[in-house]
Write a protein that holds these residues in place. Structure first.
Motif, PDB file in Angstrom:
ATOM      1  N   LEU A   1      -5.788 -44.681  21.084  1.00 59.92           N
ATOM      2  CA  LEU A   1      -5.016 -43.536  21.582  1.00 59.92           C
ATOM      3  C   LEU A   1      -4.571 -42.651  20.424  1.00 59.92           C
ATOM      4  O   LEU A   1      -4.716 -41.425  20.460  1.00 59.92           O
ATOM      5  CB  LEU A   1      -3.782 -44.045  22.336  1.00 59.92           C
ATOM      6  CG  LEU A   1      -4.021 -44.423  23.793  1.00 59.92           C
ATOM      7  CD1 LEU A   1      -2.721 -44.935  24.400  1.00 59.92           C
ATOM      8  CD2 LEU A   1      -4.530 -43.205  24.560  1.00 59.92           C
ATOM      9  N   GLY A   2      -4.042 -43.302  19.385  1.00 58.25           N
ATOM     10  CA  GLY A   2      -3.563 -42.546  18.236  1.00 58.25           C
ATOM     11  C   GLY A   2      -4.679 -41.724  17.606  1.00 58.25           C
ATOM     12  O   GLY A   2      -4.504 -40.554  17.271  1.00 58.25           O
ATOM     13  N   SER A   3      -5.866 -42.338  17.474  1.00 56.50           N
ATOM     14  CA  SER A   3      -6.983 -41.623  16.864  1.00 56.50           C
ATOM     15  C   SER A   3      -7.371 -40.411  17.696  1.00 56.50           C
ATOM     16  O   SER A   3      -7.607 -39.318  17.170  1.00 56.50           O
ATOM     17  CB  SER A   3      -8.186 -42.554  16.715  1.00 56.50           C
ATOM     18  OG  SER A   3      -7.833 -43.684  15.971  1.00 56.50           O
ATOM     19  N   VAL A   4      -7.429 -40.609  19.026  1.00 49.73           N
ATOM     20  CA  VAL A   4      -7.835 -39.501  19.894  1.00 49.73           C
ATOM     21  C   VAL A   4      -6.792 -38.385  19.838  1.00 49.73           C
ATOM     22  O   VAL A   4      -7.136 -37.195  19.713  1.00 49.73           O
ATOM     23  CB  VAL A   4      -8.030 -39.997  21.344  1.00 49.73           C
ATOM     24  CG1 VAL A   4      -8.256 -38.826  22.279  1.00 49.73           C
ATOM     25  CG2 VAL A   4      -9.196 -40.972  21.400  1.00 49.73           C
ATOM     26  N   ILE A   5      -5.516 -38.776  19.899  1.00 51.29           N
ATOM     27  CA  ILE A   5      -4.457 -37.757  19.873  1.00 51.29           C
ATOM     28  C   ILE A   5      -4.483 -37.012  18.546  1.00 51.29           C
ATOM     29  O   ILE A   5      -4.401 -35.778  18.503  1.00 51.29           O
ATOM     30  CB  ILE A   5      -3.083 -38.420  20.119  1.00 51.29           C
ATOM     31  CG1 ILE A   5      -3.025 -38.906  21.568  1.00 51.29           C
ATOM     32  CG2 ILE A   5      -1.945 -37.441  19.844  1.00 51.29           C
ATOM     33  CD1 ILE A   5      -1.816 -39.761  21.869  1.00 51.29           C
ATOM     34  N   PHE A   6      -4.655 -37.771  17.450  1.00 54.72           N
ATOM     35  CA  PHE A   6      -4.721 -37.126  16.144  1.00 54.72           C
ATOM     36  C   PHE A   6      -5.850 -36.104  16.121  1.00 54.72           C
ATOM     37  O   PHE A   6      -5.687 -34.965  15.671  1.00 54.72           O
ATOM     38  CB  PHE A   6      -4.947 -38.177  15.051  1.00 54.72           C
ATOM     39  CG  PHE A   6      -4.961 -37.613  13.660  1.00 54.72           C
ATOM     40  CD1 PHE A   6      -3.791 -37.543  12.917  1.00 54.72           C
ATOM     41  CD2 PHE A   6      -6.132 -37.138  13.088  1.00 54.72           C
ATOM     42  CE1 PHE A   6      -3.795 -37.008  11.642  1.00 54.72           C
ATOM     43  CE2 PHE A   6      -6.145 -36.601  11.820  1.00 54.72           C
ATOM     44  CZ  PHE A   6      -4.964 -36.537  11.094  1.00 54.72           C
ATOM     45  N   HIS A   7      -7.001 -36.517  16.671  1.00 52.57           N
ATOM     46  CA  HIS A   7      -8.151 -35.617  16.684  1.00 52.57           C
ATOM     47  C   HIS A   7      -7.848 -34.353  17.477  1.00 52.57           C
ATOM     48  O   HIS A   7      -8.204 -33.247  17.076  1.00 52.57           O
ATOM     49  CB  HIS A   7      -9.355 -36.341  17.293  1.00 52.57           C
ATOM     50  CG  HIS A   7     -10.582 -35.501  17.364  1.00 52.57           C
ATOM     51  ND1 HIS A   7     -11.398 -35.292  16.273  1.00 52.57           N
ATOM     52  CD2 HIS A   7     -11.137 -34.793  18.376  1.00 52.57           C
ATOM     53  CE1 HIS A   7     -12.392 -34.500  16.624  1.00 52.57           C
ATOM     54  NE2 HIS A   7     -12.257 -34.179  17.892  1.00 52.57           N
ATOM     55  N   LEU A   8      -7.146 -34.507  18.612  1.00 50.98           N
ATOM     56  CA  LEU A   8      -6.939 -33.362  19.493  1.00 50.98           C
ATOM     57  C   LEU A   8      -5.845 -32.428  18.991  1.00 50.98           C
ATOM     58  O   LEU A   8      -5.961 -31.209  19.098  1.00 50.98           O
ATOM     59  CB  LEU A   8      -6.600 -33.849  20.905  1.00 50.98           C
ATOM     60  CG  LEU A   8      -7.761 -34.576  21.604  1.00 50.98           C
ATOM     61  CD1 LEU A   8      -7.315 -35.092  22.961  1.00 50.98           C
ATOM     62  CD2 LEU A   8      -8.965 -33.654  21.747  1.00 50.98           C
ATOM     63  N   VAL A   9      -4.755 -32.970  18.456  1.00 54.09           N
ATOM     64  CA  VAL A   9      -3.616 -32.092  18.143  1.00 54.09           C
ATOM     65  C   VAL A   9      -3.490 -31.750  16.659  1.00 54.09           C
ATOM     66  O   VAL A   9      -2.728 -30.848  16.307  1.00 54.09           O
ATOM     67  CB  VAL A   9      -2.275 -32.702  18.615  1.00 54.09           C
ATOM     68  CG1 VAL A   9      -2.345 -33.066  20.083  1.00 54.09           C
ATOM     69  CG2 VAL A   9      -1.891 -33.907  17.779  1.00 54.09           C
ATOM     70  N   SER A  10      -4.220 -32.473  15.787  1.00 50.75           N
ATOM     71  CA  SER A  10      -3.974 -32.224  14.365  1.00 50.75           C
ATOM     72  C   SER A  10      -4.414 -30.806  14.001  1.00 50.75           C
ATOM     73  O   SER A  10      -5.398 -30.299  14.527  1.00 50.75           O
ATOM     74  CB  SER A  10      -4.734 -33.243  13.515  1.00 50.75           C
ATOM     75  OG  SER A  10      -5.979 -32.717  13.146  1.00 50.75           O
ATOM     76  N   PRO A  11      -3.670 -30.172  13.122  1.00 54.51           N
ATOM     77  CA  PRO A  11      -4.056 -28.821  12.708  1.00 54.51           C
ATOM     78  C   PRO A  11      -5.214 -28.827  11.719  1.00 54.51           C
ATOM     79  O   PRO A  11      -5.715 -27.776  11.361  1.00 54.51           O
ATOM     80  CB  PRO A  11      -2.779 -28.309  12.022  1.00 54.51           C
ATOM     81  CG  PRO A  11      -2.117 -29.538  11.511  1.00 54.51           C
ATOM     82  CD  PRO A  11      -2.449 -30.633  12.469  1.00 54.51           C
ATOM     83  N   TRP A  12      -5.633 -30.008  11.281  1.00 51.82           N
ATOM     84  CA  TRP A  12      -6.663 -30.066  10.251  1.00 51.82           C
ATOM     85  C   TRP A  12      -8.043 -30.027  10.891  1.00 51.82           C
ATOM     86  O   TRP A  12      -8.532 -31.017  11.429  1.00 51.82           O
ATOM     87  CB  TRP A  12      -6.471 -31.333   9.406  1.00 51.82           C
ATOM     88  CG  TRP A  12      -5.156 -31.279   8.681  1.00 51.82           C
ATOM     89  CD1 TRP A  12      -4.852 -30.474   7.632  1.00 51.82           C
ATOM     90  CD2 TRP A  12      -3.989 -32.017   8.977  1.00 51.82           C
ATOM     91  NE1 TRP A  12      -3.553 -30.672   7.252  1.00 51.82           N
ATOM     92  CE2 TRP A  12      -2.998 -31.610   8.045  1.00 51.82           C
ATOM     93  CE3 TRP A  12      -3.664 -32.983   9.929  1.00 51.82           C
ATOM     94  CZ2 TRP A  12      -1.708 -32.149   8.059  1.00 51.82           C
ATOM     95  CZ3 TRP A  12      -2.400 -33.515   9.929  1.00 51.82           C
ATOM     96  CH2 TRP A  12      -1.428 -33.095   9.002  1.00 51.82           C
ATOM     97  N   TRP A  13      -8.645 -28.907  10.816  1.00 48.67           N
ATOM     98  CA  TRP A  13      -9.950 -28.707  11.435  1.00 48.67           C
ATOM     99  C   TRP A  13     -10.709 -27.768  10.525  1.00 48.67           C
ATOM    100  O   TRP A  13     -10.150 -27.210   9.586  1.00 48.67           O
ATOM    101  CB  TRP A  13      -9.774 -28.140  12.837  1.00 48.67           C
ATOM    102  CG  TRP A  13     -11.038 -28.214  13.654  1.00 48.67           C
ATOM    103  CD1 TRP A  13     -11.719 -27.161  14.176  1.00 48.67           C
ATOM    104  CD2 TRP A  13     -11.758 -29.379  14.036  1.00 48.67           C
ATOM    105  NE1 TRP A  13     -12.803 -27.606  14.865  1.00 48.67           N
ATOM    106  CE2 TRP A  13     -12.862 -28.969  14.795  1.00 48.67           C
ATOM    107  CE3 TRP A  13     -11.580 -30.758  13.806  1.00 48.67           C
ATOM    108  CZ2 TRP A  13     -13.809 -29.862  15.320  1.00 48.67           C
ATOM    109  CZ3 TRP A  13     -12.511 -31.644  14.324  1.00 48.67           C
ATOM    110  CH2 TRP A  13     -13.602 -31.201  15.077  1.00 48.67           C
TER     111      TRP A  13
END
Lengths: 590, 231, 273
Positions: free
Chosen positions: C12-24
């Protein structure tokens, strides 16, 4: 039930394995220093590897301090930073991981697991360790020469590796590094011959290849690969030494360095890259295959269930080993080699993902309907599956040539290979130590300390390397001692600081592990000969820890494969390999 | 990298042939009971298998040098190495020592100990002559303006002959020990095995030498070009 | 129990990090949107596999944890399941590889209308050379390098006389025109890397390498070196200015040519080796 006599080789007359004459030591020196007992050599190898690994760990702390909190630590100049990354990489990949998996676990487990008294060439085996130690000392010496160790990056790409713009390039740093690698390769070859020939020639009666534990399969295949791959590094190192010391131009083109025309001409840095990666890619699997093998055994023992799809696992190990020799140029997609190589190498690289994926499925399927004991080895095995799956999958980004173009040489690559060949194999090493320490010492490691060590290491390492992929996605190149805010739209300073804190914590947890190793030596719970109730031969030795010669008067005879756990109808949930056992009709589909 | 890939293909074929006889498709969980086979690779002694594996490593090493030569050849500054005629004498001497050691092997098998000792000594001496000859070749090369850094072909010649010479020296140590064992005569079985292993090693290094010579003189690439044309 | 829960939280943490992190990744500024799409496809496939494997693992750890009286199943293999998994994996791999190879084909096929621009790397700065009016870059080599010929342009090649030399300045490019970036290094390996362009390639001394792209938006983009080249590696920076054609032409008019750099003194030729 298939009968033994159905086998094509059943007609061969029985022959005893000739008992090898063992060199028995007569002096203190022969027993404790120049020992020819593989188990003792294994401990020497592992101790040295862990010691130099600690140096690598401290170097990683220094790097992370600089990256997480730039400008605070004045002594970490760009020169120093490049020396840290180079020595960290080289130490971890070669002097820690390769040495501990093959020299450490290989030496300890191969003779025990195949039912031999020792390695077939004990004297050469001893020499192997001493040359390895010499290689380590030469490597360490480079920290103390004027100019310091080389800062060329662990890939040592010429021309910069031997030029003055790189730390240690015109000093002794690079020379010592190359000499140390050459020594390591010579030492390894001596050990490697032992591991291979012992598996080929010294298996005890009844130990067919398909009855060997996967640990032996993994180490054996990795050793064969290493014997064929390390010469490439040897050749590259020798040629680079000539370029550096004697002015040849194997790898050196005509060039003007900082306004000065050098006497080199005509050589090609790409030739070096081909040689380096011809070694470098198999090296990934030289580290991974022993880990694959060991983790299979850990999972099987602690889930009280045979490894799912043993045959497929063996084939996958062999196929991965073979294929890994034709994927090397996927490290060179943006090196300027002929662009059409990209098609071939991307295809082979992605094909290798299939047998690797099958291994992951089989580990998880072994847990399915198992009787999972969440012991420390099992926890580390589970953590390995998670980190290896993560790192393996990001490999599909980098192997797919066009996706690699934006990502190559960024922190994404650093995150990927740390997850897949740093964290994952090291978790296996920990699991293996928790698993076999009782056999090596007769005592269990402390459980409470082990639990803390596990959770901090697993969660911490994931917290280091998972976010690091995103630093790379933003576009931050690797090998930058300073990531200022000027060039990227999204600042990564906060993320970098977080990663650095996680790295410091994970590093500190390893001190607890080392303490546990020493503390349990005296204070650990007595283990007994077979605390995990495992089938494979090393747990069936008459003495714990096993004495020189491993077995009593007679070598064990093997009656079954290494995975007879929870056999229906059996009185216990495991049947040892050397147990003729009750004849049980196994009601399984053929 | 084609040379080393061909070499690896040969190694893989041998390994595959051997693996195919190991019952890799059998289902070990169904085969409970004693399997009455010797574990090892036939009846060969471990030392012989060990030598075989070692030769695969050495072969890989020189195959990689071969690959490095062919890759380096493609660059503009490559030109043909000129070699002195002493190299051909050396080659003949190495062929001779290889043949003499083969005589030693058959002498050992027939139990002719005088011939055995003599041929081992002759083999050792002729090999020493080869090494001296190689040094003479180096001197000639330096005198003819082809010193180490003069051009890549020459550089490769020094590195490869040097490494080949080191391997020969290692073989000579083993041969000397075998010779000593033969003279003492207290462990004839081991001494005979030693002679056999030396002979194999010598034949192998002879093949390596011929291959490297052909490569450095450009014959190998001529041959490849010819084959390509025929295809 | 706790182990399974933590594995679940990890996914869950990995998916959430992927979706909301500003680092893209940085907003793209070249025609290589296909590379981004292939990357996104890979993200989806690998992300689903990762989540599936770890969640299944978590379920097994929870469901089959040791309890008194529990006995493991005896199942050496299951051919159907294994074949099925192999086929599914192969399809997934092919689904990533096929678009990858198609885009790579485009990446290595330089369009004929692309104009050449040369980038020269040295420790630790960037220089640029444009072909000038004749549209051709003159020959070059390190043996011609001297104080007034820093890029080593051949004085004997008439194509080189009108080449525009930009030393220490920014590279300007007109928007919407395909560019073949020809890469050269005078000392060690470098790598011309502009994150927004996605494409990059090593510069190898002694060889000329290349890649191509079309700038699709105007602006200033920072050039980084992506191949370790010594102590100053991280500080080897420059800018690419992508401009409208008119602005670009104006800039081009102010630049010096190779011939004008050489004029004051007779051409000095370094001795041939």
């Amino acid at each position: 039930m298939a009968n033994v006599s159905d086998r094509p080789d059943a007609g061969i007359p029985p022959a005893e394995v000739p008992d090898l004459p063992l060199p028995h030591p007569h002096t203190w020196w022969g027993r404790y220093v120049f020992s020819q007992d593989a188990k003792y050599i294994a401990i020497q190898y592992s101790g040295t590897a862990i010691a130099i690994g600690l140096v690598g760990l401290v170097l990683s702390w220094l790097m992370r301090l600089q990256l997480g909190f730039p400008g605070i630590f004045d002594f970490i100049t760009p020169e120093a930073y490049y020396q840290f990354i180079t020595m960290h990489g080289m130490i971890m990949v070669i002097y820690l991981l390769t040495a501990i998996f093959l020299g450490g676990f290989g030496n300890y487990l191969i003779p025990l697991m195949v039912g031999a008294r020792d390695m077939v060439f004990p004297f050469v085996n001893m020499l192997s360790y001493w040359i390895y130690l010499l290689a380590v000392l030469v490597l360490v010496a480079s920290f103390f020469v004027p100019g310091g160790p080389t800062g060329a990056g662990w890939t040592l790409y010429p021309p910069q590796a031997i030029l003055s713009g790189t730390p240690g390039g015109q000093g002794a740093g690079i020379i010592l590094m190359l000499v140390s690698l050459i020594l390591f390769i010579i030492g390894f070859t001596m050990g490697g011959l032992n591991y291979v020939v012992t598996v080929l020639q010294a298996r005890t009666r009844g130990m067919t290849l398909m009855r060997m534990p996967l640990t032996v399969w993994g180490i054996f295949t990795a050793t064969v690969m290493a014997l064929l791959a390390f010469p490439a590094l040897f050749v590259a190192c020798v040629m680079m030494l000539f370029d550096r010391l004697l002015g040849t131009s194997f790898f050196m083109p005509a060039l003007v360095e900082l306004g000065e025309t050098l006497s080199y001409g005509g050589g090609s840095p790409i030739v070096f890259q081909h040689l380096f990666w011809f070694f470098g890619h198999p090296e990934v699997y030289i580290v991974a295959l022993p880990a694959f093998g060991i983790v299979s055994d850990l999972i099987s023992v602690h889930a009280r269930k045979n490894i799912f799809g043993y045959r497929m696992m063996v084939w996958a190990i062999v196929i991965i080993g073979a294929l890994s020799f034709i994927v090397w140029a996927h490290h060179m997609y943006v090196s300027g080699m002929h662009p059409y190589f990209g098609f071939f190498f991307a295809t082979t690289t992605l094909i290798i993902a299939v047998p690797t994926a099958i291994k992951v499925y089989n580990w998880v399927l072994t847990l399915w309907k198992g009787d999972i004991h969440l012991t420390l080895p099992m926890l580390f095995a589970i953590a390995f599956i998670v980190t290896f799956a993560n790192g393996g999958l990001t490999g599909l980004f980098l192997g797919n040539v066009v996706v690699d173009v934006p990502l190559s040489d960024t922190m994404f690559v650093v995150a990927h290979f740390h997850m897949v060949m740093g964290v994952a194999p090291i978790l296996v090493i920990f699991g293996a130590i928790y698993h076999w320490y009782p056999k090596m010492t007769g005592r269990m490691l402390n459980e409470a300390m082990g639990q803390i060590h596990f959770w901090v290491t697993f969660i911490g390492a994931y917290a280091i390397f998972f976010p690091m992929h995103y630093v790379g996605l933003v576009g931050v190149p690797r090998r930058y001692p300073e990531i200022d805010a000027s060039f990227i739209t999204t600042p990564v300073a906060g993320l970098n600081a977080f990663i650095s804190v996680a790295a410091l914590v994970v590093g500190a947890a390893q001190v607890l592990f080392l303490f546990n190793l020493l503390w349990s030596l005296r204070a650990g719970r007595a283990a007994g000969p077979n605390p995990w109730r495992a089938c494979s031969l090393e747990w069936q030795t008459p003495d714990t820890p096993p004495v020189h010669g491993n077995w009593g008067k007679d070598l064990p005879v093997v009656y079954r494969w290494a995975y007879d756990y929870s056999v229906p109808g059996a009185p216990e949930d495991f049947i040892a390999q050397n147990d003729p056992g009750p004849r049980i009709e196994k009601d399984v589909p053929l | 990298m084609s040379i080393v890939l061909v070499f690896l293909l040969v190694v893989a074929l041998i390994a595959g042939w051997w693996l195919s006889r190991q019952g890799l498709t059998s289902k070990p969980w169904l085969e409970t009971g004693e399997i009455r086979t010797t574990a090892g690779v036939g009846a060969a002694p471990a030392a012989k298998i060990g030598l075989g594996v070692f030769l695969a490593v050495v072969g890989g090493l020189f195959a990689l040098f071969g690959s490095a030569v062919t890759m380096r050849m493609d660059y503009a500054d490559w030109y043909q190495l000129r070699l002195p005629s002493v190299v051909w004498i050396n080659t003949a001497i190495l062929v001779l020592s290889s043949a003499v050691l083969q005589i030693a092997v058959s002498a050992a098998r027939r139990g002719e100990s005088a011939l055995l000792l003599a041929s081992v000594a002759a083999g050792g001496l002729s090999t020493l002559a080869f090494l001296v000859g190689q040094l003479l070749a180096w001197r000639w090369l330096v005198d003819s303006g082809q010193s180490l850094a003069a051009h890549p072909g020459a550089s490769f010649f020094y590195v490869i002959t040097g490494l080949h010479g080191l391997h020969i020296l290692g073989g000579l140590v083993a041969l000397a020990r075998t010779g000593g064992r033969l003279r003492r005569g207290n462990d004839p079985r081991r001494a005979r095995l030693g002679v056999e292993l030396c002979a194999i090693y010598w034949h192998f290094l002879l093949i390596v030498w011929l291959g490297m010579l052909a490569l450095l003189l450009g014959w190998a690439s001529d041959l490849v070009a010819l084959c390509r044309e025929l295809l | 129990m706790i182990v399974a829960l933590i594995l679940l939280l990890l996914v869950l943490g990995s998916v959430i990090f992927h979706l909301v992190s500003p680092w893209w990744w940085t907003p793209i500024a070249s025609n290589w949107a296909y590379i981004d799409s292939t990357l996104v496809v890979t993200f989806w496939i690998t992300g689903i596999v990762f989540a599936a494997v770890v969640l299944f693992l978590a379920y097994c750890v929870y469901r089959f944890r040791h309890q008194p009286g529990r006995k493991a199943d005896y199942e050496p293999e299951n051919k159907r399941l294994e074949v099925w998994l192999t086929v599914a994996t192969s399809i997934g791999v092919a689904a990533m590889l096929a678009p990858g190879l198609i885009v790579w084909k485009q990446f290595v096929t330089v369009p004929s209308e692309a104009t050449e621009v040369e980038v020269v790397g040295q420790q630790w700065s960037w220089s640029y050379r444009l072909p000038g009016a004749d549209g051709k870059l003159g020959a070059s080599g390190v043996n011609w390098i001297s104080a007034d010929n820093p890029l080593g342009v051949s004085p004997h090649d008439s194509n080189g006389a009108d080449d525009v030399i930009v030393e220490g300045g920014d590279l300007h490019l007109p928007i919407g025109k395909p560019v073949k970036v020809v890469l050269r290094s005078v000392d060690v390996l470098h790598d011309f890397y502009v994150p927004e362009f996605r494409a990059k390639m090593d510069m190898v001394p002694g060889t000329v390498t290349y890649f191509w792209f079309t700038p699709i938006r105007t602006g200033e983009f920072e050039v980084l070196c992506a191949e370790l080249c010594g102590t100053g590696h991280a500080f080897m920076r420059s800018y690419v200015q992508v401009q409208e054609q008119a602005e670009y032409d104006a800039w081009l008019g102010e630049q010096v040519t190779f011939a004008s750099l050489q004029r004051p003194r007779p051409v000095r030729v370094a001795a041939e080796p």
